[in-house]
Design a protein around this motif. Sequence first.
Motif, PDB file in Angstrom:
ATOM      1  N   HIS A  68       0.853  -1.205   0.000  1.00 30.20           N
ATOM      2  CA  HIS A  68       0.000   0.000   0.000  1.00 30.20           C
ATOM      3  C   HIS A  68       0.879   1.242   0.000  1.00 30.20           C
ATOM      4  N   TYR A  69       0.404   2.277  -0.696  1.00 30.26           N
ATOM      5  CA  TYR A  69       1.126   3.547  -0.690  1.00 30.26           C
ATOM      6  C   TYR A  69       1.117   4.105   0.727  1.00 30.26           C
ATOM      7  N   TYR A  70       2.127   4.894   1.039  1.00 29.25           N
ATOM      8  CA  TYR A  70       2.302   5.482   2.368  1.00 29.25           C
ATOM      9  C   TYR A  70       2.468   4.409   3.447  1.00 29.25           C
ATOM     10  N   CYS A  71       3.211   3.376   3.096  1.00 28.17           N
ATOM     11  CA  CYS A  71       3.505   2.297   4.040  1.00 28.17           C
ATOM     12  C   CYS A  71       4.623   2.758   4.978  1.00 28.17           C
ATOM     13  N   GLY A  72       4.331   2.736   6.273  1.00 28.90           N
ATOM     14  CA  GLY A  72       5.304   3.188   7.269  1.00 28.90           C
ATOM     15  C   GLY A  72       6.574   2.354   7.263  1.00 28.90           C
ATOM     16  N   GLY A  73       6.434   1.055   7.008  1.00 30.32           N
ATOM     17  CA  GLY A  73       7.593   0.164   6.969  1.00 30.32           C
ATOM     18  C   GLY A  73       8.526   0.517   5.822  1.00 30.32           C
ATOM     19  N   VAL A  74       7.940   0.802   4.664  1.00 32.47           N
ATOM     20  CA  VAL A  74       8.736   1.172   3.495  1.00 32.47           C
ATOM     21  C   VAL A  74       9.392   2.532   3.724  1.00 32.47           C
ATOM     22  N   LYS A  75       8.642   3.443   4.329  1.00 29.27           N
ATOM     23  CA  LYS A  75       9.172   4.782   4.635  1.00 29.27           C
ATOM     24  C   LYS A  75      10.384   4.678   5.567  1.00 29.27           C
ATOM     25  N   ALA A  76      10.219   3.853   6.601  1.00 25.88           N
ATOM     26  CA  ALA A  76      11.298   3.696   7.581  1.00 25.88           C
ATOM     27  C   ALA A  76      12.559   3.136   6.923  1.00 25.88           C
ATOM     28  N   ALA A  77      12.358   2.242   5.946  1.00 23.29           N
ATOM     29  CA  ALA A  77      13.505   1.638   5.256  1.00 23.29           C
ATOM     30  C   ALA A  77      14.217   2.644   4.360  1.00 23.29           C
ATOM     31  N   MET A  78      13.510   3.714   3.971  1.00 22.78           N
ATOM     32  CA  MET A  78      14.122   4.739   3.118  1.00 22.78           C
ATOM     33  C   MET A  78      14.990   5.692   3.917  1.00 22.78           C
ATOM     34  N   TRP A 133      -0.357  -6.524  -6.005  1.00 21.82           N
ATOM     35  CA  TRP A 133      -1.309  -5.417  -5.936  1.00 21.82           C
ATOM     36  C   TRP A 133      -0.784  -4.321  -5.014  1.00 21.82           C
ATOM     37  N   VAL A 134      -1.303  -3.112  -5.235  1.00 22.20           N
ATOM     38  CA  VAL A 134      -1.064  -2.020  -4.293  1.00 22.20           C
ATOM     39  C   VAL A 134      -2.419  -1.420  -3.924  1.00 22.20           C
ATOM     40  N   PHE A 135      -2.648  -1.262  -2.627  1.00 22.38           N
ATOM     41  CA  PHE A 135      -3.855  -0.590  -2.164  1.00 22.38           C
ATOM     42  C   PHE A 135      -3.545   0.906  -2.077  1.00 22.38           C
ATOM     43  N   ASP A 136      -4.320   1.711  -2.816  1.00 25.36           N
ATOM     44  CA  ASP A 136      -4.128   3.156  -2.816  1.00 25.36           C
ATOM     45  C   ASP A 136      -5.013   3.778  -1.734  1.00 25.36           C
ATOM     46  N   ILE A 137      -4.391   4.142  -0.635  1.00 27.61           N
ATOM     47  CA  ILE A 137      -5.159   4.649   0.518  1.00 27.61           C
ATOM     48  C   ILE A 137      -5.955   5.910   0.151  1.00 27.61           C
ATOM     49  N   HIS A 138      -5.433   6.708  -0.772  1.00 25.30           N
ATOM     50  CA  HIS A 138      -6.123   7.943  -1.159  1.00 25.30           C
ATOM     51  C   HIS A 138      -7.470   7.705  -1.838  1.00 25.30           C
ATOM     52  N   SER A 139      -7.540   6.647  -2.648  1.00 26.25           N
ATOM     53  CA  SER A 139      -8.768   6.395  -3.416  1.00 26.25           C
ATOM     54  C   SER A 139      -9.539   5.180  -2.911  1.00 26.25           C
TER      55      SER A 139
END
Length: 208
Positions: A97-107, A178-184
Amino acid sequence: MNIKQIFKNNHNWVQNKLNLDPNYFNNLSKGQNPDILYIGCSDSRVTAEELMGVSPGEAFVHRNIANMVPNTDLSAMSVIDYAVLHLKVNHVVVCGHYYCGGVKAAMESKDLGILNPWLRNIRDVYRTHNDELREIKDEDQRYKRLVELNVQEQCINVIKTAEVQRAFRDRGLTVHGWVFDIHSGKIIDLKIDFSKILKDVMEIYHLE
Ligand code: CO
């Protein structure tokens, strides 16, 4: 959250189900026969059944931080083994999913304690696709792309397993990214080329 409210909610849910079908729980207790294994993120906003519109019994679910399928993770590997070999699911879905905290933390280059070895798997995805990601100047777009690439890499990890390769050969099981788009609220199918990945993977990981 009031924990007592959960028991009230549960009571209402039981009543609603029984009003629609008095045998609902009798039937549910007979066993499960799901056709989908869903591997998703633990993020509280990204549910499994609700976003897919499926009922109890229809999806076998595994969730962890950033929907990872590390090759040495006994939990993820056991779930895949059980779902494919014993429940005989025909679809394996990895849903990021977009805006994934885990992915953000890894960046970010921060010391996150026990999370470090877990997030290192995502950092490896970053390293593998560094050439593409480096070209994306907009940080938000780079973040979203890493979410997609992480889903793709976790699909590859699913495809590396012997039971998935055998199930593909024996009954045409497929793997979806798949990616879940939290915005839509929409699920985006990344249209991962399963047969091409399988062909590439099998050159190296093929098991008889
Ligand atoms: Co997440």
